[in-house]
Write an enzyme that holds these catalytic residues in place. Structure first.
Site, PDB file in Angstrom:
ATOM      1  N   LYS A  79       0.832  -1.207   0.000  1.00  0.00           N
ATOM      2  CA  LYS A  79       0.000   0.000   0.000  1.00  0.00           C
ATOM      3  C   LYS A  79       0.863   1.252   0.000  1.00  0.00           C
ATOM      4  CE  LYS A  79      -3.825   2.013   2.701  1.00  0.00           C
ATOM      5  NZ  LYS A  79      -4.715   1.774   3.867  1.00  0.00           N
ATOM      6  N   SER A 130      -9.150   3.031   2.707  1.00  0.00           N
ATOM      7  CA  SER A 130      -8.036   3.612   1.970  1.00  0.00           C
ATOM      8  C   SER A 130      -7.176   2.597   1.245  1.00  0.00           C
ATOM      9  CB  SER A 130      -7.164   4.418   2.938  1.00  0.00           C
ATOM     10  OG  SER A 130      -6.661   3.592   3.973  1.00  0.00           O
ATOM     11  N   SER A 185     -10.360   0.472   6.603  1.00  0.00           N
ATOM     12  CA  SER A 185      -9.667   0.671   5.333  1.00  0.00           C
ATOM     13  C   SER A 185      -9.265  -0.601   4.603  1.00  0.00           C
ATOM     14  CB  SER A 185      -8.419   1.536   5.549  1.00  0.00           C
ATOM     15  OG  SER A 185      -8.785   2.848   5.893  1.00  0.00           O
TER      16      SER A 185
END
Length: 487
Positions: A78, A153, A177
């Site tokens: 990520k 996210s 997320s």
């Protein structure tokens, strides 16, 4: 005939161990898919192809008896996660050229386990929103229908896994997320117990809310990656739960949690919001499957209610105050600037009092459900959201409120620190995924993983694929059709 990306992460590693495939071949295959589909689904901010090929060659040179269960398998990191020598933007134009000098602990662990990262996946700016639509990469789209968001996210991670660009990926979860994108994209997204996975070597800890975790297509793949990520690190602020015999993968493979009492609720906790019938139906199906497996499913009150939202709101505003060079503040998105401006107004005394009151409310909520081994509820209040919908009103405050109403469940379990997983139990009439949230007691990750695996088996498996899965080389890679193909 099955393609390499049809295999699960564990199956890919097994094929490498048997000599049927090499890591170099797998990495090359997945990089071809990234080149064809990465921008279409908005999965990657930065692709590190040459670095990945070099890592694959090194992985293939490791003796077979020194390899772990995911050795040589392609993955992704990520873009909120520090990666030495690789551009890490935190989803923001304010950090468009930032290259960290150090790896996050989880990045180091993944490399040591022989996993091969193909690059950095799209995230929301500074992790501030539950959708991933920034200025440094194409927006993260749901591979099941490109008109919808992949969430955030960890939206790019979910888009990459659901589109078959990597079989499993690292993400993080500070308020849903990992679980939100997993629900939207038909995946398993796992938020570990607080302290199980290191957040180091830098960072404040953010009051214990965020944690690194895995996202994948099957419970076993997710558990295998959790074994890689969950290594003890000196200096961590929270005591890590003890792993079970055989690790988290062993718990998934046994899929035997014993007879449990599962508390079910559907009332939203952070918003007074109607829940979509498809989300309720997914909970009904999960409850029926759990009952058929011998568990007792009972209705319980939601641990918390919308009255606690003002406490959560203050914490989220403060969490948006990540360090940003003053001269780059203007590069931030309107939502991020709004959250930071509200956070800057909150005094230390107000924050301290808010955290204390929030913990008191959490204690009361946990006691309301203390007789339950697990909790079952919807992951989201609606199955999907169109791309661009949250910010479409042009008002950042409205954007933030829409997010609260869309996701009124997940964040509570970041505050409690309990392990929580979104599972793709349901499906809409249009064939789009619908997740349910299963949450365990703090530190009891083994029982949660075993139950998730049991539920997966009784559901007939969750490794379903969208139509775009087969789109590489066709004229329709930019289409927005909805569908599924066999594994």
């Amino acid at each position: 005939m099955a393609e390499p990306h049809d295999l699960t992460a564990l199956e890919q590693a097994a094929a490498i161990a048997r000599g049927e495939l090499s890591s170099v071949e797998l990495v090359g295959h997945h990089l071809t898919r990234v080149d064809a589909l990465g921008d279409t689904v908005g999965a990657f901010v930065t692709v590190t192809g040459e670095r990945a090929r070099a890592a694959a060659r090194a992985a293939d040179a490791v003796p077979v008896d020194e390899r772990g269960p995911l050795h040589g398998v392609p993955t992704a990191i990520k873009d909120l996660t520090l990666t030495a020598g690789v551009r890490t933007t935190f989803g923001s134009a304010a950090f468009a050229d930032f290259v960290p000098p150090v790896d996050a602990d989880v990045v180091r662990f993944m490399a040591q386990a022989g996993l091969v990262s193909l690059g950095k996946t799209t995230t929301s700016e500074l992790g501030c929103s539950l959708y991933s639509e920034g200025l440094v990469a194409p927006p993260a789209r749901n591979p099941w229908s490109l008109a919808y968001t992949a969430g955030g996210s960890s939206g790019g991670a979910a888009a990459a896994v659901a589109a078959g660009l990597v079989p499993v990926a690292q993400g993080s979860d500070g308020g849903g997320s990992l679980r939100i994108p997993a629900s939207l994209c038909g995946l398993v997204g796992y938020k570990p117990s607080r302290g199980l996975v290191s957040g180091g070597p830098v960072g404040s800890g953010a009051y214990g809310l965020p944690t690194n975790g895995p996202i994948g297509r099957t419970v076993a793949d997710v558990a295998a990656l959790l074994d890689v990520l969950a290594r003890p690190v000196p200096g961590e602020p929270y005591l890590a739960p003890t792993p079970p015999e055989g690790g988290w993968l062993g718990a998934a493979r046994r899929a035997d949690p014993g007879r449990l009492r599962v508390g079910r609720f559907t009332a939203p906790m952070l918003a007074d919001e109607p829940v979509h019938p498809d989300c309720l139906a997914a909970v009904d199906r999960a409850a029926a499957l759990l009952t058929a497996a011998g568990h007792e499913v009972v209705d319980v009150p939601a641990p918390l209610g919308p009255a606690v939202w003002p406490l959560f709101e203050i914490v989220w505003y403060v969490l948006a105050l990540a360090p940003v060079p003053p001269e780059r503040e203007a590069d931030l998105l309107p939502l991020t600037r709004h959250l930071r401006s509200r956070g800057a107004e909150i005094s230390a005394g107000t924050l301290t009092a808010t955290l204390g009151e929030l913990q008191a409310q959490v204690r009361l909520g946990v006691r309301r459900t203390a007789g339950c081994d697990l909790l079952l509820c919807p992951t989201l209040a609606a199955p999907q959201a169109p791309l661009g919908w949250f910010a479409s009103g042009g008002d950042p405050a409205e954007d933030f409120d829409r997010q609260r109403r869309f996701s009124p469940y997940c964040a509570v379990f970041n505050v409690t620190g309990d392990p929580s997983v979104s599972l793709p139990v349901g499906v809409t009439a249009e064939g789009l995924p619908v997740g349910v949230l299963l949450t365990g007691r703090y530190g009891d990750d083994a029982r949660l993983i075993a139950t998730a695996a049991q539920l997966e088996h009784s559901s007939g498996g969750w490794d379903r694929h969208p139509a775009i899965w087969r789109a590489v080389g066709s004229a329709n890679v930019n289409g927005s059709g909805v569908g599924r193909s066999a594994p």
